[in-house]
Design an enzyme around this catalytic site. Structure first.
Site, PDB file in Angstrom:
ATOM      1  N   CYS A   1       3.443  -5.895   1.869  1.00 21.48           N
ATOM      2  CA  CYS A   1       3.285  -7.158   2.582  1.00 21.48           C
ATOM      3  C   CYS A   1       3.822  -8.273   1.689  1.00 21.48           C
ATOM      4  O   CYS A   1       4.737  -8.030   0.900  1.00 21.48           O
ATOM      5  CB  CYS A   1       1.825  -7.393   2.976  1.00 21.48           C
ATOM      6  SG  CYS A   1       0.694  -7.412   1.593  1.00 21.48           S
ATOM      7  N   VAL A   2       3.255  -9.455   1.760  1.00 25.76           N
ATOM      8  CA  VAL A   2       3.812 -10.593   1.021  1.00 25.76           C
ATOM      9  C   VAL A   2       3.667 -10.431  -0.482  1.00 25.76           C
ATOM     10  O   VAL A   2       4.563 -10.795  -1.241  1.00 25.76           O
ATOM     11  CB  VAL A   2       3.129 -11.900   1.484  1.00 25.76           C
ATOM     12  CG1 VAL A   2       3.669 -13.090   0.697  1.00 25.76           C
ATOM     13  CG2 VAL A   2       3.373 -12.124   2.968  1.00 25.76           C
TER      14      VAL A   2
END
Length: 492
Positions: A27-28
């Site tokens: 993810c981020v």
């Protein structure tokens, strides 16, 4: 291979090798692993890798915090391991087998609300800003608001309500119905239409029901029965029940209708029966359940023992984040806002987040000469004060244990003051320092005091205990107490 070459090779070995990885994504800021045998992961050694800011297990996934460079790290890891990455959704599906029933329920709730959070935060900030310009008596010797002395700001106030109303009245039920449809793999547009039928202008607005005499509530008259035409603006549980019903109906009708008529028969049957169920049965039941839950919570927050409630909730909210049970708070907050025009629960959540960041601030002061530690400390403080607690909690506080406890204590003290002063938020906002914009104007002063408590108490306690334990000195140890990773794993 690039600059993460050695860390990538070491991480692959420490998670049990490529054969122990059933799915991988990112993810981020985090690498997300679904491990066939989570016990093979050597958490202690993984957290010693230079590129790793921390680890935690959630929703059946072993997650490794890398930071903003996770894209490059992920690409190198895929190249070195010979594995093929999958989407986050596929990773979540693969992780289901590692979850118990409670974890699966909590994950499902989180996945329903997660896509809605950006809109809810924006709506909360807008409502907070409107309160600042139309409720605070700051002009002409404290007798008038900015809206009262400026036509421009009066127009802006009216315009911004367009967004606030869309988010917190129409948007919540529609968004929930869409999100549930998406999660169930059914037709998302039908979910949106279902949500719109719950908030239609043809219905009596939910906020007007209490003040409308029973004989003046509009009815659908079917001859054999009458059904009240009531909207479900801002209602959470009715929307969830209706959307689940639509999803299961669509799955059922897909199985029984032949392909030749499926395109017409499935949508029309699914939607009509779902809307009927929503307004005839599920809506009233969901409204009653939601009101009961919010009444219990509201009684705890406002009753004679409210400071005890504040102390307990403030102290234990951070551990709830570890277990994933904190996701329930979104639904409760929204129900409180719908029933009482504000929530006294969310301010304590924001204070807990601030307290976790303040404990890391204390660690940063103790480890000011430790450049390696500051690579994790500084970004964690910033993200935590802006409402993202994962790097702070899992990258620093849970690693050393005592800062986590110091943050819990600070959050508990702030929770006592918060409930004692009836500090109330208009809406869910940014769960950190900017959260003050979502607080009702009359409560901004008390919330500011609570914020100071959430900053000072964890910071001072962490400094004192950390100095006593030798943090920041040559004798510093990674953890000054029992390894928490096993305890956390058991909690999950």
């Amino acid at each position: 291979m690039g600059r993460f070459k050695q860390d990538v090779i070491d991480l692959l070995e420490l998670v049990g090798g490529a054969e122990n990885i059933s799915a991988i994504s990112h993810c981020v800021t985090r690498m997300r692993f679904v491990l066939r045998d989570p016990g093979l992961a050597d958490v202690e050694k993984i957290e010693m890798l230079r590129s790793v800011k921390g680890t935690f297990t959630q929703a059946g996934q072993f997650q490794v915090i890398i930071g903003n460079e996770v894209d490059d790290f992920y690409n190198e890891f895929i190249s070195a391991s010979g594995l093929e990455g999958v989407s986050k959704e596929e990773t979540k599906k693969a992780a289901v087998k590692n979850q118990n029933v409670l974890q699966h329920v909590m994950t499902s709730i989180a996945e329903i609300f997660a896509p809605l959070i950006p809109a809810i935060i924006v709506g909360g900030l807008i409502l907070g800003f409107r309160n600042c310009i139309d409720s605070l008596l700051l002009f002409e010797n404290g007798t008038k608001t900015l809206v009262q002395i400026s036509q421009f700001w009066a127009g802006a106030d009216s315009f911004l309500w367009l967004i606030g109303e869309a988010v917190f009245q129409t948007g919540i039920p529609v968004g929930i119905c869409w999100s549930v449809s998406k999660k169930m793999g059914t037709t998302q547009m039908l979910g949106i239409v279902l949500g719109l039928t719950l908030t239609s202008g043809q219905l009596l607005n939910a906020y007007s029901v209490a003040g409308t005499p029973a004989d003046q509530i509009p009815m659908w008259n079917f001859g054999i029965a009458q059904v009240r035409m009531i909207g479900y603006q801002a209602q959470v549980i009715p929307a969830i029940l209706a959307a689940l019903t639509l999803g299961y109906l669509e799955r059922f009708f897909r199985k029984i209708f032949p392909a030749a008529i499926s395109m017409i028969a499935v949508p029309i049957c699914s939607l009509i029966f779902a809307v009927m169920a929503a307004h005839f049965v599920l809506g009233p039941i969901g409204w009653t359940l939601g009101s009961a839950i919010s009444s219990v919570v509201y009684a705890g927050i406002t009753g004679p023992a409210r400071v005890v409630f504040g102390a307990i909730f403030g102290f234990f909210y951070a551990p709830l984040v570890i277990t994933g049970l904190h996701h329930m708070s979104n639904a409760i907050d929204l129900q409180l806002i719908a029933d009482y025009g504000g929530t006294m629960l969310w301010p304590m959540i924001a204070l807990s987040n601030i307290a976790q960041g303040s404990a890391v601030l204390g660690m940063a002061a103790l480890q000011r000469r430790n450049a390696r530690a500051q690579e994790t400390n500084i970004p964690s403080i910033i993200s935590c004060y802006l409402g993202v607690t994962e790097p702070a909690m899992f990258g620093v506080n849970l690693k050393y244990v005592f800062p986590f406890i110091c943050a819990m204590v600070g959050s508990g003290v702030a929770g006592v003051v918060c409930t004692a002063t009836n500090t109330t938020a208009n809406a869910i906002g940014v769960g950190g320092l900017p959260g003050i914009l979502s607080i009702k104007p009359l409560s901004m002063g008390s919330f500011a005091i609570c914020m100071l408590i959430s900053v000072i108490v964890p910071f001072v306690l962490t400094l004192v205990l950390g100095s006593h334990r030798g943090i920041g000195t040559d004798t510093e140890k990674t953890a000054s107490g029992p390894d928490l990773s096993d305890a956390v794993a058991q909690m999950r």
